[in-house]
Write a protein that holds these residues in place. Structure first.
Motif, PDB file in Angstrom:
ATOM      1  N   ASP A  96       0.864  -1.181   0.000  1.00 55.65           N
ATOM      2  CA  ASP A  96       0.000   0.000   0.000  1.00 55.65           C
ATOM      3  C   ASP A  96       0.901   1.231   0.000  1.00 55.65           C
ATOM      4  O   ASP A  96       1.707   1.414   0.914  1.00 55.65           O
ATOM      5  N   THR A 108      -2.877   4.035  -3.401  1.00 61.38           N
ATOM      6  CA  THR A 108      -3.268   2.814  -4.112  1.00 61.38           C
ATOM      7  C   THR A 108      -2.556   1.615  -3.508  1.00 61.38           C
ATOM      8  O   THR A 108      -1.516   1.765  -2.859  1.00 61.38           O
ATOM      9  N   THR A 201     -11.172   6.698  -2.080  1.00 62.23           N
ATOM     10  CA  THR A 201     -10.606   5.382  -2.360  1.00 62.23           C
ATOM     11  C   THR A 201     -11.653   4.300  -2.142  1.00 62.23           C
ATOM     12  O   THR A 201     -12.564   4.441  -1.324  1.00 62.23           O
ATOM     13  N   GLU A 203     -11.265   0.186  -1.314  1.00 59.99           N
ATOM     14  CA  GLU A 203     -10.175  -0.712  -0.947  1.00 59.99           C
ATOM     15  C   GLU A 203     -10.664  -1.909  -0.122  1.00 59.99           C
ATOM     16  O   GLU A 203     -10.295  -2.072   1.041  1.00 59.99           O
ATOM     17  N   GLU A 234      -6.648  -1.556  -3.879  1.00 58.53           N
ATOM     18  CA  GLU A 234      -7.150  -0.195  -3.676  1.00 58.53           C
ATOM     19  C   GLU A 234      -6.920   0.660  -4.911  1.00 58.53           C
ATOM     20  O   GLU A 234      -5.840   0.644  -5.501  1.00 58.53           O
TER      21      GLU A 234
END
Length: 256
Positions: A96, A108, A201, A203, A234
């Motif tokens: 990550d 991401t 996001t 995830e 993500e």
């Protein structure tokens, strides 16, 4: 809940930050192999972030986090701290990354195989990736976050995986974590109504066993209570006038 609608200038800055985060994540994949430590992966990412991308690593020092990336191996759900333990053949690891470029964040993560994974581990990782894209496919103006969460939850549970509920996606911009909270489970027709200009996001964290997790004594590392494998992907997304734009697509990655 105050959710910011990003200006065109902010969206452009987030596109740049997202692209650079994707570049960092794409770079590190070739280094994931048996025998390397997550500490070594951290050092490679930190050097690339600062010297090649001209960015800052957002996790480093964030509320005291000691490293530049999160590395979550096997039954670690999220926020794993890089260490000197060598990765073993058959491990799966989530990396990550979050970079800061001109005050804006790009965030991401992806799963990586250390050598050849087991059939069960590969299936979990593939299903978690599918769940991410199921969620992304729900994003458009007028959609509610409850619909997005329900779609992800339904996809996972239909394949006998559980969804972690304690951790979620989040708004992002100048701040690492902003409103809204983006849950990966939910009830259709409930939650925030999405509007163009929102950036957040998605995830989802899927467990091969039960959904329950625990926080270790280091205050960061989250693991499955039953020691089952966990997987997470993500992406950072923008709600557009007509749908969704993924801001962290990696080179060669196409929307699913």
């Amino acid at each position: 809940m105050t959710v910011s609608i990003k200006t065109p200038q902010e969206i452009d800055a987030l596109r740049v930050a997202g692209r650079l985060a994707a570049q960092l994540l794409g770079m590190i994949g070739e280094h994931v192999r048996p025998g390397i430590s997550t500490d070594a992966l951290n050092d490679i990412c930190e050097q690339y972030t600062t010297q090649v991308l001209g960015c800052t690593s957002a996790p480093l020092g964030y509320h005291g986090f000691p490293k530049s990336i999160c590395t979550s191996v096997n039954h670690v759900v999220c926020h794993g701290i890089p260490n000197d333990k060598p990765l073993k053949r058959g491990d799966i690891v989530n990396i990550d990354v979050t970079v800061i470029k001109d005050d804006y964040h790009g965030d991401t993560s992806a799963m990586f195989y250390v050598g050849e994974p087991t059939i069960q581990a590969r299936r979990l990782c593939e299903t978690s990736y599918e769940a991410l894209w199921v969620g992304i496919g729900m994003v458009r103006p007028g959609m509610r976050l409850g619909d997005l969460g329900h779609a992800i939850q339904s996809h996972a549970e239909a394949r006998n995986y559980s969804i972690v509920r304690e951790y979620c996606g989040h708004g992002i911009g100048r701040q690492f974590h902003e409103e809204p909270q983006v849950l990966h489970y939910g009830i259709p027709g409930t939650g925030l109504v999405l509007e163009p200009g929102m950036v957040f996001t998605i995830e989802p964290m899927l467990n091969a066993g039960k959904r329950h997790v625990k926080l270790l004594a280091d205050g960061w590392t989250v693991v499955t209570k039953d020691h089952s494998l966990s997987a997470q992907w993500e992406h950072m997304v923008l709600v557009t006038d007509s749908g969704v734009e993924v801001l962290t697509l990696r080179e060669g990655e196409t929307p699913s």
